[in-house]
Scaffold this motif. Structure first.
Motif, mmCIF file in Angstrom:
data_model
loop_
_atom_site.group_PDB
_atom_site.id
_atom_site.type_symbol
_atom_site.label_atom_id
_atom_site.label_comp_id
_atom_site.label_asym_id
_atom_site.label_seq_id
_atom_site.Cartn_x
_atom_site.Cartn_y
_atom_site.Cartn_z
ATOM 1 N N GLU A 68 0.829 -1.208 0.000
ATOM 2 C CA GLU A 68 0.000 0.000 0.000
ATOM 3 C C GLU A 68 0.865 1.259 0.000
ATOM 4 O O GLU A 68 0.537 2.249 -0.667
ATOM 5 N N HIS A 69 1.968 1.234 0.743
ATOM 6 C CA HIS A 69 2.860 2.397 0.782
ATOM 7 C C HIS A 69 3.437 2.666 -0.605
ATOM 8 O O HIS A 69 3.549 3.817 -1.032
ATOM 9 N N VAL A 70 3.806 1.602 -1.295
ATOM 10 C CA VAL A 70 4.396 1.752 -2.627
ATOM 11 C C VAL A 70 3.362 2.297 -3.604
ATOM 12 O O VAL A 70 3.645 3.225 -4.374
ATOM 13 N N ARG A 71 2.162 1.753 -3.582
ATOM 14 C CA ARG A 71 1.104 2.253 -4.485
ATOM 15 C C ARG A 71 0.822 3.726 -4.225
ATOM 16 O O ARG A 71 0.685 4.524 -5.162
ATOM 17 N N GLY A 72 0.731 4.088 -2.972
ATOM 18 C CA GLY A 72 0.463 5.481 -2.631
ATOM 19 C C GLY A 72 1.582 6.407 -3.072
ATOM 20 O O GLY A 72 1.330 7.516 -3.561
ATOM 21 N N SER A 73 2.824 5.977 -2.914
ATOM 22 C CA SER A 73 3.958 6.799 -3.320
ATOM 23 C C SER A 73 3.977 7.017 -4.825
ATOM 24 O O SER A 73 4.353 8.093 -5.308
ATOM 25 N N ARG A 74 3.580 6.013 -5.586
ATOM 26 C CA ARG A 74 3.498 6.184 -7.041
ATOM 27 C C ARG A 74 2.466 7.249 -7.397
ATOM 28 O O ARG A 74 2.706 8.107 -8.260
ATOM 29 N N GLU A 75 1.320 7.222 -6.744
ATOM 30 C CA GLU A 75 0.295 8.221 -7.018
ATOM 31 C C GLU A 75 0.775 9.610 -6.637
ATOM 32 O O GLU A 75 0.535 10.591 -7.352
ATOM 33 N N VAL A 76 1.458 9.705 -5.502
ATOM 34 C CA VAL A 76 2.010 10.984 -5.064
ATOM 35 C C VAL A 76 2.984 11.526 -6.101
ATOM 36 O O VAL A 76 2.986 12.720 -6.432
ATOM 37 N N ALA A 77 3.846 10.653 -6.616
ATOM 38 C CA ALA A 77 4.853 11.082 -7.585
ATOM 39 C C ALA A 77 4.214 11.654 -8.839
ATOM 40 O O ALA A 77 4.645 12.695 -9.350
ATOM 41 N N LEU A 78 3.196 10.990 -9.360
ATOM 42 C CA LEU A 78 2.542 11.477 -10.570
ATOM 43 C C LEU A 78 1.860 12.819 -10.319
ATOM 44 O O LEU A 78 1.904 13.725 -11.166
ATOM 45 N N SER A 79 1.240 12.955 -9.158
ATOM 46 C CA SER A 79 0.584 14.210 -8.808
ATOM 47 C C SER A 79 1.614 15.324 -8.623
ATOM 48 O O SER A 79 1.428 16.452 -9.111
#
Length: 410
Positions: A333-344
């Motif tokens: 979950e941390h990894v998925r969230g970090s990917r979304e943060v990066a794109l944003s």
């Protein structure tokens, strides 16, 4: 139980610290001939990583070495009116506990945390890993380890050796970044100065304990510009082309490319693997799940990942067949969230339109103008990363041993 860690930047030393506290015997091998002392570029630690650093006993040193950047000046391309903002309010809205620190300083602090208990080998690298744990090195004699961990970054040698040449499964974000060191002729003290245009952003900052400054270049471009990440001359040529004519001040920064003592360039790429583990080998930090350098909180994610991996190994008493899957579940979950943060974050920091340039500047102005409470609320309302970083939680793992010592293999 003997564990080999490849990489002595951030994830490797944090992992080594916790593994030794749980009683494992740890060797860290690093390709660089010596610890890097050039400072590197600034990285962010958010609340979870700050909490872990406090448990390691190194938080006072991190706070002492923090860059101290608290003011932001935004110069939209083509505008003569800069926007000035209180950067501490922006960071305060993004995380209840945050520090910005130079990467090399952070690496040194984490290495020192377990320096007397960890074997560090600089100037060498892994060339082969056998299924039974025998490892061969470029220079040193072969050695056998119970487990091997790749903490050697986006271009991980361990990942290539174990998972194959095509294992990167890259997801290119459409952007690149470069960092160079130059004399702090502007006398920056606690200020971040950025020039923002459509598809490109350049920022200059210093650190209160450094005698020089850093320039961070972020820009959008087609895939393949970093085809050979060792071709420094080509990388500098690409940067010059991407930022030519942006502003006279940016041109002066570009003039330092041929004189800079330290330079780094790479794509902002997300690494998406189905699994980070195979047999006795696993990956941690950017080697396994880079969310996007410079925009995705990858340093904090690496600290959390190292802590979780060590904790799961301790919980499983060294049984990697139980620990590795548990580690991957805990981090998913941390990894998925970090990917979304990066794109944003990439969309915000490297605007794709003139409206985006205007929005970045005016958003910083508004947050700075509001009182602390409303400004935090506004950041949390409008910034996905603000909601994510403070939501990350990690388990409480078995209490570390009172003294380090070899743990018997299961």
């Amino acid at each position: 139980m003997r564990i080999l860690v490849s990489g002595a930047s951030v994830a490797g030393p944090v992992l080594a610290h916790w593994l030794t506290r749980y009683g494992f015997s740890v060797t860290v091998v690093e390709r660089a001939p010596a610890p890097r002392r050039t400072g590197g570029h600034a990285v962010d630690l958010f609340r979870p990583a700050m909490d872990i650093s406090e448990r390691m006993g190194v938080l006072p040193r991190i706070e002492e070495r923090a860059t101290g950047t608290s003011r932001l000046t935004v110069v939209p391309e083509g505008s003569r009116r800069p926007v000035r903002a209180d950067l501490s309010k922006i960071f305060g809205g993004a995380s209840t506990r945050h520090a910005e620190i130079m990467r090399d300083d952070l690496s040194e602090i984490y290495r020192d945390a377990a320096r007397d208990d960890v074997e560090y080998v600089f100037g060498d690298s892994i060339t082969a890993i056998a299924p039974d744990g025998e490892v061969t090195f470029l220079h040193g004699a072969p050695r056998r380890f119970d487990l091997v961990v790749g903490a050697d970054g986006l271009h991980s040698t361990v990942r290539r050796l174990v998972f194959g040449e095509g294992s990167r499964a890259d997801s290119f974000t459409g952007a690149y970044f470069g960092v160079l060191t130059l004399p702090n002729v502007s006398g920056l003290d606690g200020e971040l100065l950025i020039h923002v245009g459509v598809g490109r952003t350049a920022g200059l900052y210093g650190a209160r304990h450094l005698g020089d400054a850093r320039v961070l270049f972020l820009f959008r471009g087609p895939s393949g510009l970093d085809r050979d990440h060792h071709d420094v001359a080509r990388q500098k040529e690409v940067l010059r082309g991407a930022f030519a004519g942006m502003h006279a001040e940016v041109d002066r920064w570009l003039d330092e490319l041929d004189r800079t003592p330290a330079f780094y360039f790479d794509s902002i790429t997300q690494l998406r693997l189905d699994t980070w583990s195979q047999g006795r080998v696993t990956l941690v930090g950017d080697a396994g799940y880079c969310p996007g350098a410079a925009v995705g909180g990858s340093t904090s994610l690496a600290v959390v990942g190292a802590y979780v991996l060590a904790g799961e190994l301790a919980r499983a008493d060294g049984d990697h067949e139980r620990a590795f899957p548990a580690y991957e579940r805990a981090m998913a979950e941390h990894v998925r969230g970090s990917r979304e943060v990066a794109l944003s974050a990439a969309k915000t920091l490297i605007p794709t339109s003139r409206l985006g340039v205007w929005g970045l500047a005016q958003g910083a102005r508004l947050i700075s103008a509001l009182p602390a409470g409303p400004s935090r609320a506004l950041v949390r309302l409008t910034t996905r990363s603000a909601r994510f970083h403070d939501s990350v939680t990690v388990d409480d793992y078995p209490a570390p041993l009172a003294a380090s010592g070899d743990r018997d293999a299961p």
